[in-house]
Design a protein around this motif. Structure first.
Motif, PDB file in Angstrom:
ATOM      1  N   THR A 142       0.863  -1.179   0.000  1.00  7.96           N
ATOM      2  CA  THR A 142       0.000   0.000   0.000  1.00  7.96           C
ATOM      3  C   THR A 142       0.898   1.228   0.000  1.00  7.96           C
ATOM      4  O   THR A 142       2.018   1.190   0.514  1.00  7.96           O
ATOM      5  CB  THR A 142      -0.898   0.044   1.254  1.00  7.96           C
ATOM      6  N   HIS A 143       0.406   2.307  -0.593  1.00  4.60           N
ATOM      7  CA  HIS A 143       1.150   3.564  -0.554  1.00  4.60           C
ATOM      8  C   HIS A 143       0.257   4.702  -1.023  1.00  4.60           C
ATOM      9  O   HIS A 143      -0.870   4.490  -1.459  1.00  4.60           O
ATOM     10  CB  HIS A 143       2.438   3.479  -1.390  1.00  4.60           C
ATOM     11  N   ASN A 144       0.781   5.885  -0.923  1.00  2.80           N
ATOM     12  CA  ASN A 144       0.041   7.087  -1.310  1.00  2.80           C
ATOM     13  C   ASN A 144       0.606   7.758  -2.552  1.00  2.80           C
ATOM     14  O   ASN A 144       0.209   8.861  -2.894  1.00  2.80           O
ATOM     15  CB  ASN A 144       0.014   8.098  -0.155  1.00  2.80           C
ATOM     16  N   THR A 145       1.527   7.106  -3.233  1.00  2.00           N
ATOM     17  CA  THR A 145       2.135   7.690  -4.421  1.00  2.00           C
ATOM     18  C   THR A 145       1.096   7.839  -5.524  1.00  2.00           C
ATOM     19  O   THR A 145       0.442   6.854  -5.886  1.00  2.00           O
ATOM     20  CB  THR A 145       3.282   6.791  -4.929  1.00  2.00           C
ATOM     21  N   PRO A 146       0.927   9.044  -6.070  1.00  2.00           N
ATOM     22  CA  PRO A 146       0.012   9.195  -7.211  1.00  2.00           C
ATOM     23  C   PRO A 146       0.488   8.333  -8.379  1.00  2.00           C
ATOM     24  O   PRO A 146       1.692   8.213  -8.633  1.00  2.00           O
ATOM     25  CB  PRO A 146       0.111  10.685  -7.555  1.00  2.00           C
ATOM     26  N   LYS A 147      -0.450   7.715  -9.092  1.00  2.00           N
ATOM     27  CA  LYS A 147      -0.111   6.791 -10.180  1.00  2.00           C
ATOM     28  C   LYS A 147       0.801   7.438 -11.226  1.00  2.00           C
ATOM     29  O   LYS A 147       1.649   6.776 -11.812  1.00  2.00           O
ATOM     30  CB  LYS A 147      -1.381   6.263 -10.839  1.00  2.00           C
ATOM     31  N   THR A 201      -2.946   1.843  -4.289  1.00  2.00           N
ATOM     32  CA  THR A 201      -2.390   3.199  -4.302  1.00  2.00           C
ATOM     33  C   THR A 201      -3.357   4.215  -3.703  1.00  2.00           C
ATOM     34  O   THR A 201      -4.559   3.979  -3.627  1.00  2.00           O
ATOM     35  CB  THR A 201      -2.051   3.620  -5.736  1.00  2.00           C
ATOM     36  N   ARG A 202      -2.778   5.313  -3.298  1.00  2.00           N
ATOM     37  CA  ARG A 202      -3.525   6.468  -2.772  1.00  2.00           C
ATOM     38  C   ARG A 202      -4.449   6.070  -1.622  1.00  2.00           C
ATOM     39  O   ARG A 202      -5.572   6.535  -1.508  1.00  2.00           O
ATOM     40  CB  ARG A 202      -4.268   7.167  -3.898  1.00  2.00           C
ATOM     41  N   GLU A 238      -4.577   6.742   1.501  1.00  2.00           N
ATOM     42  CA  GLU A 238      -5.024   7.810   2.405  1.00  2.00           C
ATOM     43  C   GLU A 238      -6.219   8.575   1.841  1.00  2.00           C
ATOM     44  O   GLU A 238      -7.007   9.132   2.590  1.00  2.00           O
ATOM     45  CB  GLU A 238      -3.860   8.768   2.650  1.00  2.00           C
ATOM     46  N   TYR A 239      -6.366   8.563   0.531  1.00  2.00           N
ATOM     47  CA  TYR A 239      -7.413   9.361  -0.110  1.00  2.00           C
ATOM     48  C   TYR A 239      -8.592   8.524  -0.591  1.00  2.00           C
ATOM     49  O   TYR A 239      -9.500   9.057  -1.220  1.00  2.00           O
ATOM     50  CB  TYR A 239      -6.803  10.131  -1.287  1.00  2.00           C
ATOM     51  N   MET A 240      -8.585   7.229  -0.314  1.00  2.00           N
ATOM     52  CA  MET A 240      -9.649   6.349  -0.789  1.00  2.00           C
ATOM     53  C   MET A 240     -10.910   6.482   0.071  1.00  2.00           C
ATOM     54  O   MET A 240     -10.825   6.682   1.281  1.00  2.00           O
ATOM     55  CB  MET A 240      -9.186   4.883  -0.751  1.00  2.00           C
TER      56      MET A 240
END
Length: 187
Positions: A126-131, A163-164, A166-168
Protein backbone atom coordinates in the motif's frame (compact mmCIF):
# COMPACT_ATOMS: atom_id res chain seq x y z
CA UNK A 1 0.02 -25.97 0.43
CA UNK A 2 2.20 -24.33 3.06
CA UNK A 3 1.63 -20.57 3.08
CA UNK A 4 3.86 -18.16 4.98
CA UNK A 5 2.64 -14.59 5.40
CA UNK A 6 5.33 -12.04 6.25
CA UNK A 7 3.51 -9.00 7.61
CA UNK A 8 5.03 -5.61 8.40
CA UNK A 9 2.87 -2.86 9.83
CA UNK A 10 3.01 -1.41 13.35
CA UNK A 11 -0.67 -0.41 13.62
CA UNK A 12 -3.08 -3.25 14.40
CA UNK A 13 -6.04 -1.25 13.02
CA UNK A 14 -4.40 -0.14 9.77
CA UNK A 15 -5.63 -0.83 6.26
CA UNK A 16 -2.71 -3.27 5.98
CA UNK A 17 -4.22 -5.15 8.94
CA UNK A 18 -7.50 -5.34 6.99
CA UNK A 19 -5.58 -6.76 4.04
CA UNK A 20 -3.96 -9.37 6.29
CA UNK A 21 -7.37 -10.38 7.68
CA UNK A 22 -8.85 -10.56 4.17
CA UNK A 23 -6.05 -12.78 2.90
CA UNK A 24 -6.30 -15.10 5.91
CA UNK A 25 -10.07 -15.36 5.59
CA UNK A 26 -10.05 -16.20 1.88
CA UNK A 27 -7.17 -18.65 1.60
CA UNK A 28 -8.45 -22.18 1.01
CA UNK A 29 -9.04 -24.02 4.30
CA UNK A 30 -6.80 -26.93 3.29
CA UNK A 31 -3.74 -24.63 3.24
CA UNK A 32 -1.48 -24.61 6.26
CA UNK A 33 -0.89 -20.95 7.08
CA UNK A 34 1.73 -19.40 9.34
CA UNK A 35 2.26 -15.69 9.94
CA UNK A 36 5.42 -13.81 10.80
CA UNK A 37 4.26 -10.45 12.15
CA UNK A 38 7.56 -8.62 12.42
CA UNK A 39 6.27 -5.82 14.66
CA UNK A 40 4.40 -8.14 17.05
CA UNK A 41 7.48 -10.33 17.28
CA UNK A 42 9.62 -7.26 17.93
CA UNK A 43 12.00 -8.52 15.25
CA UNK A 44 15.49 -7.02 15.56
CA UNK A 45 16.31 -5.72 12.05
CA UNK A 46 19.88 -4.68 12.86
CA UNK A 47 22.53 -6.65 11.00
CA UNK A 48 25.76 -6.78 12.97
CA UNK A 49 29.27 -7.63 11.85
CA UNK A 50 32.16 -7.95 14.28
CA UNK A 51 34.74 -10.53 15.35
CA UNK A 52 32.08 -13.05 16.34
CA UNK A 53 29.44 -12.12 13.69
CA UNK A 54 30.95 -12.51 10.25
CA UNK A 55 29.02 -12.00 7.02
CA UNK A 56 30.09 -15.39 5.68
CA UNK A 57 28.53 -17.08 8.74
CA UNK A 58 25.05 -15.50 8.60
CA UNK A 59 23.50 -18.74 7.33
CA UNK A 60 24.38 -20.33 10.69
CA UNK A 61 22.96 -17.58 12.93
CA UNK A 62 20.83 -19.51 15.45
CA UNK A 63 18.54 -16.51 16.13
CA UNK A 64 17.43 -16.59 12.48
CA UNK A 65 17.05 -20.39 12.23
CA UNK A 66 13.28 -20.37 12.97
CA UNK A 67 12.76 -17.92 10.10
CA UNK A 68 14.98 -19.92 7.75
CA UNK A 69 12.99 -23.02 8.67
CA UNK A 70 9.71 -21.23 7.87
CA UNK A 71 11.02 -20.08 4.49
CA UNK A 72 12.13 -23.62 3.69
CA UNK A 73 8.73 -24.97 4.80
CA UNK A 74 6.69 -22.56 2.66
CA UNK A 75 5.42 -23.27 -0.84
CA UNK A 76 3.87 -19.80 -1.07
CA UNK A 77 5.13 -16.56 0.48
CA UNK A 78 2.83 -13.59 0.93
CA UNK A 79 4.37 -10.24 1.85
CA UNK A 80 2.04 -7.50 3.14
CA UNK A 81 3.59 -4.10 3.85
CA UNK A 82 3.25 -0.37 3.25
CA UNK A 83 5.65 1.55 1.04
CA UNK A 84 7.06 4.54 2.93
CA UNK A 85 9.40 7.03 1.28
CA UNK A 86 9.62 4.68 -1.72
CA UNK A 87 10.83 1.84 0.50
CA UNK A 88 9.68 -1.06 2.59
CA UNK A 89 9.55 -0.67 6.38
CA UNK A 90 13.03 -0.89 7.88
CA UNK A 91 12.00 -3.91 9.95
CA UNK A 92 11.20 -5.84 6.76
CA UNK A 93 14.45 -4.77 5.09
CA UNK A 94 16.30 -5.96 8.19
CA UNK A 95 14.44 -9.28 8.04
CA UNK A 96 15.58 -9.74 4.45
CA UNK A 97 19.16 -8.72 5.31
CA UNK A 98 19.32 -11.19 8.20
CA UNK A 99 17.38 -14.16 6.76
CA UNK A 100 17.78 -14.16 2.95
CA UNK A 101 21.52 -14.74 3.23
CA UNK A 102 24.15 -16.40 1.08
CA UNK A 103 24.50 -20.09 1.76
CA UNK A 104 20.84 -20.31 2.67
CA UNK A 105 18.72 -18.34 0.19
CA UNK A 106 21.29 -18.22 -2.61
CA UNK A 107 24.82 -19.14 -3.54
CA UNK A 108 27.19 -16.89 -5.43
CA UNK A 109 27.83 -18.33 -8.87
CA UNK A 110 30.09 -17.25 -11.73
CA UNK A 111 27.22 -15.30 -13.33
CA UNK A 112 25.61 -14.02 -10.14
CA UNK A 113 23.31 -15.46 -7.48
CA UNK A 114 22.00 -19.01 -7.83
CA UNK A 115 18.73 -19.40 -5.93
CA UNK A 116 18.40 -22.08 -3.27
CA UNK A 117 14.75 -21.50 -2.31
CA UNK A 118 11.63 -22.83 -4.00
CA UNK A 119 8.07 -21.66 -4.23
CA UNK A 120 6.20 -18.62 -5.36
CA UNK A 121 5.29 -15.29 -3.83
CA UNK A 122 2.62 -12.62 -3.73
CA UNK A 123 3.61 -9.10 -2.70
CA UNK A 124 0.85 -6.77 -1.49
CA UNK A 125 1.85 -3.17 -0.87
CA UNK A 126 0.00 0.00 0.00
CA UNK A 127 1.15 3.56 -0.55
CA UNK A 128 0.04 7.09 -1.31
CA UNK A 129 2.13 7.69 -4.42
CA UNK A 130 0.01 9.20 -7.21
CA UNK A 131 -0.11 6.79 -10.18
CA UNK A 132 1.46 9.41 -12.44
CA UNK A 133 4.70 9.21 -10.40
CA UNK A 134 4.87 5.40 -10.19
CA UNK A 135 7.04 4.94 -13.31
CA UNK A 136 9.64 7.31 -11.85
CA UNK A 137 9.69 6.13 -8.24
CA UNK A 138 11.87 3.42 -6.74
CA UNK A 139 9.28 0.85 -5.73
CA UNK A 140 10.49 -1.67 -3.20
CA UNK A 141 7.80 -4.17 -4.18
CA UNK A 142 9.58 -4.34 -7.55
CA UNK A 143 12.96 -4.50 -5.82
CA UNK A 144 11.72 -7.33 -3.59
CA UNK A 145 10.38 -9.19 -6.63
CA UNK A 146 13.26 -8.75 -9.07
CA UNK A 147 16.34 -8.22 -6.95
CA UNK A 148 15.65 -10.41 -3.91
CA UNK A 149 13.05 -13.14 -4.45
CA UNK A 150 13.83 -14.15 -8.05
CA UNK A 151 17.62 -14.39 -7.48
CA UNK A 152 16.82 -16.58 -4.45
CA UNK A 153 14.80 -18.95 -6.65
CA UNK A 154 11.29 -17.80 -5.74
CA UNK A 155 9.09 -17.45 -8.81
CA UNK A 156 6.61 -16.61 -10.09
CA UNK A 157 6.04 -13.45 -8.05
CA UNK A 158 2.69 -11.68 -8.26
CA UNK A 159 2.38 -8.04 -7.18
CA UNK A 160 -0.67 -6.13 -5.97
CA UNK A 161 -0.34 -2.41 -5.28
CA UNK A 162 -3.07 -0.46 -3.55
CA UNK A 163 -2.39 3.20 -4.30
CA UNK A 164 -3.52 6.47 -2.77
CA UNK A 165 -4.76 4.65 0.33
CA UNK A 166 -5.02 7.81 2.41
CA UNK A 167 -7.41 9.36 -0.11
CA UNK A 168 -9.65 6.35 -0.79
CA UNK A 169 -13.32 6.30 0.16
CA UNK A 170 -14.68 3.45 2.27
CA UNK A 171 -16.29 2.04 -0.88
CA UNK A 172 -12.95 2.07 -2.72
CA UNK A 173 -11.22 0.40 0.23
CA UNK A 174 -13.84 -2.37 0.23
CA UNK A 175 -13.47 -2.82 -3.53
CA UNK A 176 -9.70 -3.23 -3.17
CA UNK A 177 -10.18 -5.76 -0.36
CA UNK A 178 -12.59 -7.70 -2.57
CA UNK A 179 -9.97 -7.84 -5.35
CA UNK A 180 -7.44 -9.13 -2.83
CA UNK A 181 -9.97 -11.70 -1.56
CA UNK A 182 -10.47 -13.02 -5.09
CA UNK A 183 -6.73 -13.45 -5.60
CA UNK A 184 -6.37 -15.17 -2.19
CA UNK A 185 -9.12 -17.65 -3.15
CA UNK A 186 -7.11 -18.70 -6.22
CA UNK A 187 -3.98 -19.58 -4.24
Amino acid sequence: MNVLIIYSHPNETSYNASILQTVQKHLAPEHRVKIVDLYKENFDPVLRFDETHKRRDLQHNEDMKPYRDLLSWADQLIFIFPTWWSGMPAILKGFIDRVFVTGFAYQNGPRGPVGKLDGKAWIITTHNTPKIFLPFSQDYAKVLKSQILKPCGIKPVKMTQVTRVEYMSDRQRKEELEKIAQIAKRI
